[in-house]
Design a protein around this motif. Sequence first.
Motif, PDB file in Angstrom:
ATOM      1  N   GLN A   1     -13.140 -17.798  41.614  1.00  9.21           N
ATOM      2  CA  GLN A   1     -12.822 -18.008  43.021  1.00  9.21           C
ATOM      3  C   GLN A   1     -11.381 -17.574  43.314  1.00  9.21           C
ATOM      4  OE1 GLN A   1     -13.794 -21.964  44.448  1.00  9.21           O
ATOM      5  NE2 GLN A   1     -15.131 -22.258  42.683  1.00  9.21           N
TER       6      GLN A   1
ATOM      7  N   ASN B   1      -9.671 -18.840  46.575  1.00 12.05           N
ATOM      8  CA  ASN B   1      -9.354 -20.259  46.695  1.00 12.05           C
ATOM      9  C   ASN B   1      -8.262 -20.711  45.733  1.00 12.05           C
ATOM     10  OD1 ASN B   1     -11.301 -20.549  48.656  1.00 12.05           O
ATOM     11  ND2 ASN B   1     -12.897 -21.117  47.195  1.00 12.05           N
ATOM     12  N   TYR B   2      -8.165 -20.038  44.580  1.00 15.85           N
ATOM     13  CA  TYR B   2      -7.187 -20.410  43.562  1.00 15.85           C
ATOM     14  C   TYR B   2      -6.345 -19.189  43.217  1.00 15.85           C
ATOM     15  CZ  TYR B   2     -10.071 -24.540  43.075  1.00 15.85           C
ATOM     16  OH  TYR B   2     -10.766 -25.687  43.334  1.00 15.85           O
TER      17      TYR B   2
END
Length: 142
Positions: free
Chosen positions: A92, A95-96
Amino acid sequence: MKNLLYILVLGLFIYSCSSTKNRDFNKKEITANANDTVRIANDSLEYEIIVIEPGFNLFINSIAKPRGYHSQSYLENKNIFLVQEYNSRVNQPFNYNPNLYIQAINYDNFVDYGYEVNYMLYNYFVFFSREYNQRFSVPTRI
């Protein structure tokens, strides 16, 4: 007299800025990385862990809980959840931070890696979470 003071301060400022020319910052960075490389390998099972992280060597030798503090089954159970969470974050990148979660960790639950590998992997996650202020959602009781 006032102008002389200004000229002196300006001269010291120029001198202090020019004194950094002879420093070799790249050489210091390379030696720090070379000293913080930890490698654990077992040729019979064909696995290895290589940790290249500034400060990890110091952490493992001074701050981490000593070997034998946790059982191997405890470390294995924690590592199963930690690796799943870490690999989820690798997949991800929006998101990260992709600079923190670079590569997935290949950890098979059914392989006995031994105490040392599980110890180092678990302590890497502890170091990683402290160093980069990351929280992993791992059950407290297993």
